[in-house]
Design an enzyme around this catalytic site. Structure first.
Site, PDB file in Angstrom:
ATOM      1  N   ASP B 386     -28.088  52.239  11.752  1.00 38.56           N
ATOM      2  CA  ASP B 386     -27.217  51.074  11.767  1.00 38.56           C
ATOM      3  C   ASP B 386     -27.201  50.437  10.372  1.00 38.56           C
ATOM      4  O   ASP B 386     -28.262  50.141   9.803  1.00 38.56           O
ATOM      5  CB  ASP B 386     -27.790  50.092  12.800  1.00 38.56           C
ATOM      6  CG  ASP B 386     -26.866  48.921  13.071  1.00 38.56           C
ATOM      7  OD1 ASP B 386     -25.851  49.126  13.758  1.00 38.56           O
ATOM      8  OD2 ASP B 386     -27.183  47.811  12.602  1.00 38.56           O
ATOM      9  N   GLU B 415     -24.290  54.932   9.528  1.00 37.57           N
ATOM     10  CA  GLU B 415     -23.211  54.067   9.986  1.00 37.57           C
ATOM     11  C   GLU B 415     -22.921  53.053   8.890  1.00 37.57           C
ATOM     12  O   GLU B 415     -23.242  51.878   9.002  1.00 37.57           O
ATOM     13  CB  GLU B 415     -23.596  53.351  11.291  1.00 37.57           C
ATOM     14  CG  GLU B 415     -22.433  52.593  11.925  1.00 37.57           C
ATOM     15  CD  GLU B 415     -22.603  51.074  11.934  1.00 37.57           C
ATOM     16  OE1 GLU B 415     -21.760  50.406  12.543  1.00 37.57           O
ATOM     17  OE2 GLU B 415     -23.555  50.554  11.326  1.00 37.57           O
TER      18      GLU B 415
END
Lengths: 668, 668
Positions: B386, B415
C-alpha cells in the site's frame, strides 16, 4: 540467516537523483562545449511522499579549488535544471545534490491550512523551531537577528502577525540561505565537460602539400614558398592551414608516382613514410626548410588569422631513427625482419607500424606524447591525427588527456574513416573533431539520415563533425563526374551543414576530377609526387570559397552543427535545411541541388510558427551567395536552381515585414 | 609538469566493450525475467586496427560459485550476442570479457595471402609458434599432441600440407579452446537480472474484503466464509486472491460509513487503520478469525490454484502496539501529540504515518522486515504494498532485497498511484509488479501512447504492469457511465494488453457503478462498512471473466506484455493490437470498442508479411470470446462490434489455409 538490521550508512537519505544531462555513457566520458557556452544541467530529483525537495548543481571549472553551488529550478514532472556558464578552457566538472526542504514543506502546508481556516497554533510552533535553528546557524551575521525576530513573531500572541511572518517570502529566502541540509543525496559521480576554444567547433580547414607550393614548376616547394601563399589562403577565409607530414621521408622501399612499388631516382616518396637519416617525427624534411622556416610560417599564418595544423602519423619508415634506437617498439618476424604495414593481401613495405603491444609500451607512450609536446612548444595547437583507429583507444585517451591538461587549447582532429562505433569511441575519449562519412553521403536520403544522427542523437554531445568534400586519399565518384556544379554543391553542403569543414586544395578549387580508373584515388597524386598548380586556371572556385567562408563568419547560425533542421522540399534532388542561432536572431535556409546536370525547382515548406511568422505574413529573404532579395509569404515558397549558374542558395530570413515602412523600403 | 609516462595498469588492453544490453541505468538496477527465459546479452565489442576480437559472457546464477562462460557471436557492425538461460529463481549476474583473438587474426590473414599467391613461409612460422603455445597449455590433455602435430606440419617442408594444417578448422577450434587470453577487457561492473517464478509476469488477481464474505446479510464475514467462496473465485480463473489488511482495526478516530469523521457504534472502521489492543501487523482481526483459520484459507486456496496475497500497509492506528512500544518511530509535535496522516488541508486522524527519519531507523527497518517474514513463514508469498511511494526508496530496496535473498519466490506489487518517475523508481529498486495509469487511460490515443511507453521504451526491462479496471479506491468515471459494455471492454483490455491484471470484486462482476457524486469513490464503500453481495444478480460477468481467464491460460501470447503491437483500424473508438508468443506459434488480434453505446465497425490492417502471410493469401481466424470462425484475406479486414452484445473480439489467427484440404475442412 538475515542480519539484525540494515548495514548501510544512513537510511534516511530520501532524495533520488536520476537521468542526469548532459552526459556521455553515464559520465564515463566528457560532453564537449566551447568557452562562453551556457550548459543547462538537468536531472530528475524527487523523494518519497509529499515533502518538497531542493537541489543544486555543484560546478568546478579548471583550476577552481572549490565547488560553486548553482540552485536548480523545477521544470515540472520532477525534472530540475540549472544553467552553468563555461568560463575557462579545460575540464569542468559538475555534480548534483538534492535534499528535503523542510522549511518549504512546512510553509506550503501552513498556507493550505490557513486557507482552509484550520487551527495552526501547533504548526506555528513547529515553524518557529525551524526558524530558530536557522537563526542559530546565522548567528554570526545580521540574518540571525532578523530570523530570531521572525521566530518570535511566530511564537507571539498575535496570530495574524504570526501567520504573516511565517508566510513572508523574505523569511523563506533567509531560512533557505541558512538551511540545514540533512541527509543530502549526491550523484554517484562527477560529470565532466571538456571546454575548448571556439575553433574546436567552428573552423574552416585548408589542406595543402608544402612541397607543391613552389612558384616554379619542377622545383621542390618549401615552407617559405608556402608562406608566400598564406595571404591568398587567408583571403579565401580559412582558419586552419593543415600540412601533411613535414618530416624526413624514408628511402627504403620508397614508393614511386601513383603508388608504384619502386621509386624512380627523382621520386620524393610519401610524406607519411616518416623518418630518415635526417631524423624522425621531430625533424623537418631538409628540402622543405628549417625549423626557423617553420617558425616563420607559423608566425606569418597567425598574422593572417590562420593556424598551422600538423599531421600526427604515428608510424615509421624503415629508416626512422626509432627503428635503430628502439627496435622493441616494432614487431619482429621469425626471419628477423620487422613487420611492415599490411592489410592482407596489400603490403605497405615503406611503413613500419608501431607495435603497441610492446613490453616497453610505457616508454613508447611517453615518446609519442613528447612528439606532440615538441610541436606544441613550437607554436602548433592543432593536430590532424592520421588513422587513429589503428592505435589503441587507451593510448589516445591518455595522450589527449596529458597534452590538454597542460595545454587545454590544443585540438585534435581524428582522421578515422572506419566503422561507426570506432569513430564514435575515438570522439568520446577526447578527439576534438572527427572526419565523417559526409564524403560519401550524396543522396537526399543519405544526407538526411546521417545529419539527423549527428545532430539529434546522443552523439551530438561528444562527436564534432568536420566535413571534407575531398582529401588527398579521396576523390569521390560524384566529384569525378559532376563537374563544377558538384564541387560547388559539396562545398556549400560541407560549409553550411557542419560548423567545421575542410578542403584539400588546390585540387578542390580547380575542380580537379582526374582519378585512377575505377577508383577514388587522384591520378598523379601529390602523395607520391610534386605537383604544380595554376591557381588562376579558368573556373577556379577561390572567389566563391571566399564568399562562403565570409557568410560563415557573418552568420552565427553557421557556427554550430546541431542546430540543423531539415525542411520539406518537393523535389528529391533538392535538399533544404534551416540553421538558426541560439538566440533565434539569425536564421538561414540553405537549399542545395544534388543534380549537377539539370534545372530543378521545388516548393520549400517552412515551419512558420517556429520562425515566429504568421500563416500569411510576408517576409524578406536575402540570398547571400548571389545577393538578391525576395519577399516570400506563406508556408510554401518556390526555389529554382540552375546548377550551371549556382547549384545552391543560402537565404537569410532577414527581417519580418511587420510595418508598412518595410514594404516601402523594399519597394523603393 | 607531466609524469614521465602513463600511470596505469596495462596500456595494452585494446578491446572496448560498450552499450551492454539488457541493463537498467548502466547496471545500477536489475532487469527482470522469469524462470526458463532466454536472455540475449548484447554488447559492442571492438578493438583498434584490423585484428579479430573474441568475447564471451560470464554468467553466474544464484548459488553458483563459479562464472560460466558463454561464447558471444558477432551480429555485424561490431555488435556481439550470447544467449543465457535463466535456470533458477533469484539474482543472476553477468559480465562480458573481450580480447584480441591472435590465432584467428593470423589465420584470416594467411588465407588471404594464400589466395593472392604470396609467399607465406614466414607466416607459417608465426602460426606454428602460436599453435605450439596452445599445445604447451594443452599438454595435459590429448589436444596437446594433436596441436603439436599441427605445428610440426606448419614447420614441415611440404608447403601444401603446412597450409592445409594452418587453415584446418579443427585446429582452429582446438587452439581456441586452449587460447591464451592476453590483455582481457572486462566490463566495469556485473549486470544483475532478477529471475522470478512465472506468476511475477503472468497473473490474474482478485481482490476481496473477507469481512463482506458472509452468506448472511448483516453478519461480519470471516476467513472461513471466504474459504467457502474459494471454489467460485477459482472457477473464474484467477491465480491470486488478494485480501485488504486483515489486522485488528483501531478504535481511536475510527471512520464511519462513507468516510464520515466519526464512526457509529456498529461501524467496523477502515482495515487500513491497522493495530489495536489485539495486536498490530502480525495479528489477525478477531472478527475475521484466527491464525489457524488463515492457515486453512491459504491451504484451501492453494488446492484450487489460488495464492493468497496480503496487503502490506506500513502505517498504524493510534491504538497500534508500536505507538506505545516504540514511540520514537512516530513524529511528535510541540504539543506532545503524535503527527497523524495529512495531505493538507485533508486530515486522516485514524492513521499515524511511520517517521522514517527517526534516529532509530535501523530497528524500525528490521521490525518492518520481520512483519513480512512473519507472513512468509505462514505461507504468504505475494504482498500488495500500500502506498510504497510514501516510504523511502532506500528502505524498499533493502527490504525487498533482504526478503528475496532468503525467499526468491516472494513477489511484491507496488500500489503507487503517483508521479511517473516515482512509480518507475519503485519498480527499478525491486517491486515485482506495479499498478499503472491504465485505470484512467480510456481513449485510443491515451491507450496507444501509454502501452507504447510500457512495451517499447526502456521501462519494459524493469516495470511489470498490473492493470486494474477498478479498485476499492477507484470507480473511474467511464465505468460509472458506460454500463456493462464498459466493464467488459475494460476487462478485456486489462486482461489482454497486460499479462498481469486484477479486479476488485464483487463490485466489478456485478458492474456496480454507484459512486459518490462527482467523485471516483464507491458509495457505501467496503473500506468503511460491511457489504453483502449477490453474486448471481442479473448481468453478472462471472462466466465472461472465466472465459477471458481461460483464453489467457490457453494462449501463450497473453503471458507477456511487451509483445503488444498496435495495428491500424479506421475507427477512432476501436482499438486493435496483436500479441504473439515468442516462438510465433500463437498470434492473437484483439479488437475492443471504446464506445459503450453505439455499433462500430472498421477495417483492421494486419502486417501480413510479419505474420508470414502472402498479400492475398486467405487465412482462418477464430474468435475466442464467442467462438465463431471466419476466413480473412488481404491486409484489411472488417470488424463490426455491437457493444451491447460483446464490446470486444479476441481473434486467434488460427492457421494458414495453405493447402486445399484446409478449405475442405473449413467448408465441410
Amino acid at each position: 540467516m538475515l542480519a539484525d538490521g540494515p548495514e548501510r550508512e544512513d537510511g534516511r537519505t530520501r532524495v533520488v537523483i536520476e537521468a542526469v544531462e548532459p552526459q556521455v555513457d553515464g559520465g564515463r566520458f566528457a560532453v564537449k562545449r566551447i568557452v562562453g557556452d551556457e550548459v543547462e544541467v538537468r536531472a530528475d530529483v524527487f523523494a518519497d511522499g509529499h515533502d518538497q525537495v531542493a537541489a543544486h548543481v555543484l560546478h568546478r571549472g579548471p583550476g577552481d579549488r572549490e565547488w560553486r553551488a548553482v540552485p536548480m529550478r523545477p521544470l515540472g514532472n520532477d525534472r530540475w535544471a540549472a544553467t552553468l556558464v563555461m568560463g575557462a578552457e579545460g575540464v569542468h566538472r559538475f555534480a548534483i545534490e538534492g535534499w528535503i526542504d523542510r522549511f518549504a514543506t512546512w510553509r506550503s502546508a501552513l498556507g493550505k491550512r490557513v486557507e482552509a481556516g484550520q487551527d495552526v497554533a501547533v504548526d506555528l510552533l513547529i515553524g518557529a523551531a525551524l526558524i530558530e535553528e536557522a537563526a542559530a546557524r546565522a548567528a554570526e551575521s545580521a540574518d540571525g537577528a532578523v530570523l530570531a525576530r521572525a521566530a518570535a513573531a511566530l511564537r507571539g500572541a498575535d496570530r495574524e502577525a504570526a501567520v504573516a511572518a511565517a508566510l513572508d517570502s523574505g523569511v523563506e529566502a533567509l531560512v533557505g540561505m541558512h538551511a540545514e541540509r540533512r541527509f543530502v543525496t549526491r550523484t554517484d559521480r562527477d560529470y565532466p565537460i571538456v571546454v575548448d576554444r571556439e575553433r574546436a567547433r567552428f573552423s574552416a580547414w585548408y589542406e595543402r602539400f608544402p612541397r607543391s607550393s613552389s612558384p616554379q614548376p619542377g622545383r621542390h616547394g618549401t615552407l617559405r614558398d608556402l608562406g608566400r601563399l598564406v595571404p591568398e589562403i587567408a583571403r579565401m577565409g580559412f582558419d586552419v592551414l593543415y600540412l601533411p607530414p613535414i618530416h624526413p621521408i624514408g628511402r627504403t622501399h620508397r614508393k614511386g608516382a601513383n603508388n608504384a612499388p619502386e621509386a624512380g631516382p627523382g621520386d620524393p616518396g610519401s610524406p607519411w613514410a616518416i623518418g630518415a637519416g635526417e631524423g624522425g617525427h621531430t625533424a623537418i624534411h631538409p628540402e622543405l626548410g628549417t625549423m626557423e622556416d617553420f617558425a616563420r610560417l607559423v608566425e606569418s599564418a597567425r598574422a593572417f588569422g590562420l593556424e598551422v595544423a600538423l599531421d600526427l602519423a604515428l608510424q615509421c619508415s624503415p629508416d626512422h631513427p626509432w627503428v635503430r634506437e628502439h627496435p622493441q617498439w616494432f614487431r619482429h618476424r621469425p626471419d628477423g625482419t620487422i613487420q611492415y604495414a599490411e592489410n592482407p593481401p596489400k603490403k605497405y613495405q615503406d611503413i613500419y607500424p608501431i607495435d603497441f603491444e610492446t613490453e616497453d609500451w610505457r616508454s613508447l607512450w611517453a615518446a609519442l606524447r613528447d612528439v606532440v609536446l615538441f610541436w606544441v612548444a613550437r607554436g602548433v595547437r592543432i593536430f590532424r591525427v592520421d588513422n587513429p583507429h589503428t592505435k589503441p583507444f587507451a593510448f589516445w585517451e591518455w595522450l589527449i588527456g596529458e597534452v590538454k591538461a597542460a595545454h587545454p587549447d590544443v585540438l585534435f582532429l581524428s582522421e578515422a574513416f572506419t566503422r561507426p562505433k570506432v569513430m564514435y569511441r575515438l570522439a568520446k575519449l577526447g578527439f576534438t573533431q572527427s572526419y565523417t562519412y559526409f564524403t560519401w553521403r550524396t543522396t537526399k536520403a543519405e544526407l538526411t539520415q546521417y545529419l539527423t544522427e549527428l545532430t539529434q542523437s546522443p552523439v551530438r554531445e561528444f562527436f564534432r563533425p568536420n566535413f571534407w568534400p575531398n582529401t588527398p586519399d579521396i576523390l569521390p565518384e560524384h566529384l569525378q563526374v559532376g563537374g563544377r556544379p558538384a564541387f560547388v554543391a559539396r562545398l556549400v553542403l560541407a560549409a553550411t551543414m557542419s560548423s567545421s569543414y575542410g578542403i584539400y586544395g588546390p585540387p578542390f578549387e580547380l575542380c580537379v576530377a582526374d582519378a585512377l580508373p575505377g577508383r577514388e584515388e587522384y591520378r598523379d597524386s601529390e602523395k607520391y609526387q610534386i605537383r604544380h598548380w595554376d591557381w588562376n586556371a579558368p573556373g577556379h572556385l577561390r572567389d566563391l570559397i571566399a564568399r562562403v567562408n565570409r557568410i560563415r563568419r557573418e552568420n552565427p547560425a553557421l557556427k554550430a552543427t546541431d542546430n540543423l533542421a531539415f525542411v520539406d522540399v518537393d523535389d528529391d534532388r533538392l535538399v533544404a535545411y534551416l540553421k538558426a542561432s541560439a538566440d533565434g536572431g539569425n536564421v538561414l535556409l540553405v537549399v542545395v541541388s544534388l543534380d549537377p546536370d539539370h534545372r530543378r525547382s521545388g516548393r520549400v515548406r517552412l515551419p512558420l510558427a517556429r520562425l515566429g511568422l504568421g500563416p500569411s505574413e510576408p517576409f524578406l529573404v536575402e540570398e547571400l551567395l548571389e545577393g538578391d532579395q525576395q519577399i516570400w509569404q506563406g508556408e510554401a515558397n518556390l526555389v529554382e536552381i540552375d546548377p550551371r549558374a549556382m547549384p545552391a542558395r543560402i537565404f537569410r530570413i532577414a527581417r519580418r515585414l511587420r510595418r508598412e515602412t518595410d514594404f516601402d523600403y523594399f519597394y523603393m
